[in-house]
Enzyme design. Structure first.
Site, mmCIF file in Angstrom:
data_model
loop_
_atom_site.group_PDB
_atom_site.id
_atom_site.type_symbol
_atom_site.label_atom_id
_atom_site.label_comp_id
_atom_site.label_asym_id
_atom_site.label_seq_id
_atom_site.Cartn_x
_atom_site.Cartn_y
_atom_site.Cartn_z
ATOM 1 C CG HIS A 85 -1.782 -1.274 1.218
ATOM 2 N ND1 HIS A 85 -2.835 -1.485 0.355
ATOM 3 C CD2 HIS A 85 -1.683 -2.405 1.954
ATOM 4 C CE1 HIS A 85 -3.357 -2.680 0.571
ATOM 5 N NE2 HIS A 85 -2.670 -3.258 1.542
ATOM 6 C CG HIS A 105 -8.072 0.974 -2.846
ATOM 7 N ND1 HIS A 105 -7.806 1.175 -1.513
ATOM 8 C CD2 HIS A 105 -8.941 1.929 -3.214
ATOM 9 C CE1 HIS A 105 -8.508 2.198 -1.087
ATOM 10 N NE2 HIS A 105 -9.207 2.671 -2.086
ATOM 11 N N GLY A 139 -10.560 -1.591 -8.066
ATOM 12 C CA GLY A 139 -11.313 -0.824 -9.045
ATOM 13 C C GLY A 139 -10.849 -1.018 -10.479
ATOM 14 C CG MET A 159 -12.782 -10.414 -5.643
ATOM 15 S SD MET A 159 -12.263 -10.238 -3.929
ATOM 16 C CE MET A 159 -12.853 -8.611 -3.523
ATOM 17 C CB SER A 160 -16.082 -6.640 -7.488
ATOM 18 O OG SER A 160 -15.640 -6.486 -6.167
#
Length: 180
Positions: A85, A105, A139, A159-160
């Site tokens: 991060h 992210h 995202g 992923m999503s």
């Protein structure tokens, strides 16, 4: 997951944080076999004991977990990655033997609601700071993958989008190259 494996992505990271070690190991055996049959990489996530027990070639962990893994265990993985991060995280992960890192992210994501993405400049800086592959996370979509690659990332983790897609094959194919 079988449908995803049949699409032959660059790899599947088996991230199941809510399972016990025993439950994770049982699932990992199945997923590793499925990935092997499809000729794709299976990266186990966080469950170090299970990864060692299964002689998994690839493991992904958080940086705090990576710091606790003895060096002789870290060297036992052909592929070792860590979630990073910051630039400093990525440099430390490399020094601890990682063969790649995920950086994120990058963009706003429902997985991190209320926390703004770090942006493409952050991703560029991480990519310049280490000489190992960097994969963007957070995202990532077919609409921004070109920018992610232009920033220097080898690819991305999604992923999503896969889980919410009605057509996993079409979704993955919309990324182009299979580093996603």
């Amino acid at each position: 997951m079988e449908e995803m494996a049949g699409c032959r992505p660059a790899g599947i990271i088996l991230r199941e944080k809510d399972l016990s070690d025993t439950e994770y190991e049982a699932l990992a055996r199945l997923v590793m076999d499925m990935c092997r049959k499809n000729g794709i990489l299976c990266v186990l996530h966080s469950h170090v004991r299970a990864a060692c027990e299964l002689e998994a070639p690839a493991l992904h962990v958080t940086l705090p977990v990576l710091r606790k893994i003895p060096e002789h265990y870290r060297r036992g993985f052909t592929i070792l990655g860590a979630s990073c991060h910051s630039i400093e995280d990525a440099v430390e992960a490399k020094q601890l033997g990682c063969s790649y890192v995920t950086a994120g992210h990058v963009f706003d994501t429902d997985c991190k609601k209320g926390t703004p993405g770090k942006g493409l400049d952050f991703l560029k800086q991480v990519c310049k700071a280490v000489d190992i592959p960097v994969y963007a996370i957070g995202g990532i979509s077919p609409g921004n993958i070109a920018e992610v690659r232009a920033a220097g990332a080898k690819g991305a983790c999604v992923m999503s989008g896969c889980m919410e897609s009605g057509d996993v094959r079409a979704f993955l194919n919309s990324f182009g190259e299979r580093d996603a």
